[in-house]
Enzyme design. Structure first.
Site, PDB file in Angstrom:
ATOM      1  N   ARG A  32     -16.888 -22.866  18.320  1.00  0.00           N
ATOM      2  CA  ARG A  32     -17.870 -22.182  17.499  1.00  0.00           C
ATOM      3  C   ARG A  32     -18.974 -23.146  16.799  1.00  0.00           C
ATOM      4  NH1 ARG A  32     -16.308 -17.005  17.589  1.00  0.00           N
ATOM      5  NH2 ARG A  32     -14.219 -16.689  18.073  1.00  0.00           N
ATOM      6  N   HIS A 107     -25.308 -28.169  26.762  1.00  0.00           N
ATOM      7  CA  HIS A 107     -24.747 -27.329  26.165  1.00  0.00           C
ATOM      8  C   HIS A 107     -25.268 -26.065  26.457  1.00  0.00           C
ATOM      9  CE1 HIS A 107     -27.479 -28.753  22.950  1.00  0.00           C
ATOM     10  NE2 HIS A 107     -27.380 -27.582  22.601  1.00  0.00           N
TER      11      HIS A 107
HETATM   12  P1  5GP Z   1     -29.546 -27.345  19.990  1.00  0.00           P
HETATM   13  O1  5GP Z   1     -30.353 -27.175  18.830  1.00  0.00           O
HETATM   14  O2  5GP Z   1     -29.400 -28.841  20.476  1.00  0.00           O
HETATM   15  O3  5GP Z   1     -29.421 -26.431  21.300  1.00  0.00           O
HETATM   16  O4  5GP Z   1     -28.028 -26.706  19.558  1.00  0.00           O
HETATM   17  C1  5GP Z   1     -27.030 -27.828  18.883  1.00  0.00           C
HETATM   18  C2  5GP Z   1     -26.130 -26.819  18.094  1.00  0.00           C
HETATM   19  O5  5GP Z   1     -25.172 -27.760  17.520  1.00  0.00           O
HETATM   20  C3  5GP Z   1     -26.758 -26.158  16.721  1.00  0.00           C
HETATM   21  O6  5GP Z   1     -26.715 -24.805  16.805  1.00  0.00           O
HETATM   22  C4  5GP Z   1     -25.880 -26.735  15.731  1.00  0.00           C
HETATM   23  O7  5GP Z   1     -25.643 -25.733  14.782  1.00  0.00           O
HETATM   24  C5  5GP Z   1     -24.809 -27.247  16.327  1.00  0.00           C
HETATM   25  N1  5GP Z   1     -23.790 -28.194  15.704  1.00  0.00           N
HETATM   26  C6  5GP Z   1     -24.563 -29.316  15.232  1.00  0.00           C
HETATM   27  N2  5GP Z   1     -23.608 -30.287  14.766  1.00  0.00           N
HETATM   28  C7  5GP Z   1     -22.491 -29.520  15.133  1.00  0.00           C
HETATM   29  C8  5GP Z   1     -21.107 -29.917  14.364  1.00  0.00           C
HETATM   30  O8  5GP Z   1     -20.610 -31.110  14.239  1.00  0.00           O
HETATM   31  N3  5GP Z   1     -19.980 -28.692  14.822  1.00  0.00           N
HETATM   32  C9  5GP Z   1     -20.487 -27.766  15.354  1.00  0.00           C
HETATM   33  N4  5GP Z   1     -19.473 -26.781  16.189  1.00  0.00           N
HETATM   34  N5  5GP Z   1     -21.664 -27.489  15.921  1.00  0.00           N
HETATM   35  C10 5GP Z   1     -22.591 -28.324  15.426  1.00  0.00           C
END
Ligand code: 5GP
Length: 120
Positions: A32, A107
Site C-alpha cells: 500500500r 513501479h
Molecule cells: P511516483 O510519484 O514515483 O510514481 O510514486 C512513488 C510513490 O511512492 C508515491 O505515491 C509515494 O507516496 C510512495 N512512497 C514513497 N515513499 C514510500 C514509503 O516509504 N512507503 C510506501 N509504502 N510508499 C512510499
C-alpha cells in the site's frame, strides 16, 4: 538516471523499511502507498535482479517486455482481489520529472475505490 540500490523501494524489498504488503511472488511485490491518492492505492514493484531494477519506464528495453507484461497482469489480478474489478481502476506508470516520479525504481500504481476523474 542510473539505478540507486538504496532507493526507498529497494529498502522495502529488503525489509529495511516496513510496508503493508498485499501480494508477493518470485518476481514482484505489491504494497500500500504510504500517502494514498485514492481509497485503494497499491504499488506493484519488480524485485531486484542481480542487484538492480529498471529505474523508470524510460529505462526499459526490449529485454524487459515480458516482465512488463507480467507486471501489468499481476496488477490486474491484485485489483480484482482488492474488489476493484467491477467499479474499475487506474494503472499508472510515472516516468521522469514532468510526471512527478519521485522513486526511481520501476513501479505500477493501482488506484481505485472511487470515481477518479480525469487523468491530468
Ligand atoms: P511516483 O510519484 O514515483 O510514481 O510514486 C512513488 C510513490 O511512492 C508515491 O505515491 C509515494 O507516496 C510512495 N512512497 C514513497 N515513499 C514510500 C514509503 O516509504 N512507503 C510506501 N509504502 N510508499 C512510499
Amino acid at each position: 538516471m542510473p539505478y540507486d540500490p538504496d532507493n526507498v523501494f529497494a529498502k522495502i524489498l529488503r525489509d529495511e523499511i516496513p510496508s503493508t504488503r498485499v501480494y508477493e511472488d518470485d518476481e514482484f511485490i505489491a504494497f500500500r502507498d504510504v500517502a494514498p491518492s485514492a481509497p485503494t492505492h497499491i504499488l506493484v514493484v519488480p524485485r531486484l535482479v542481480e542487484g538492480v531494477a529498471p529505474a523508470s519506464p524510460a529505462a526499459l528495453t526490449e529485454a524487459d517486455a515480458a516482465m512488463v507484461g507480467r507486471l501489468v497482469l499481476t496488477a490486474t489480478r491484485i485489483a480484482s482481489e482488492q474488489g476493484l474489478a467491477e467499479g474499475g481502476y487506474r494503472l499508472v506508470f510515472n516516468s521522469g520529472e514532468d510526471a512527478g516520479q519521485t522513486v526511481h525504481h520501476l513501479h505500477l500504481h493501482i488506484l481505485g475505490g472511487k470515481a477518479l476523474g480525469p487523468v491530468a
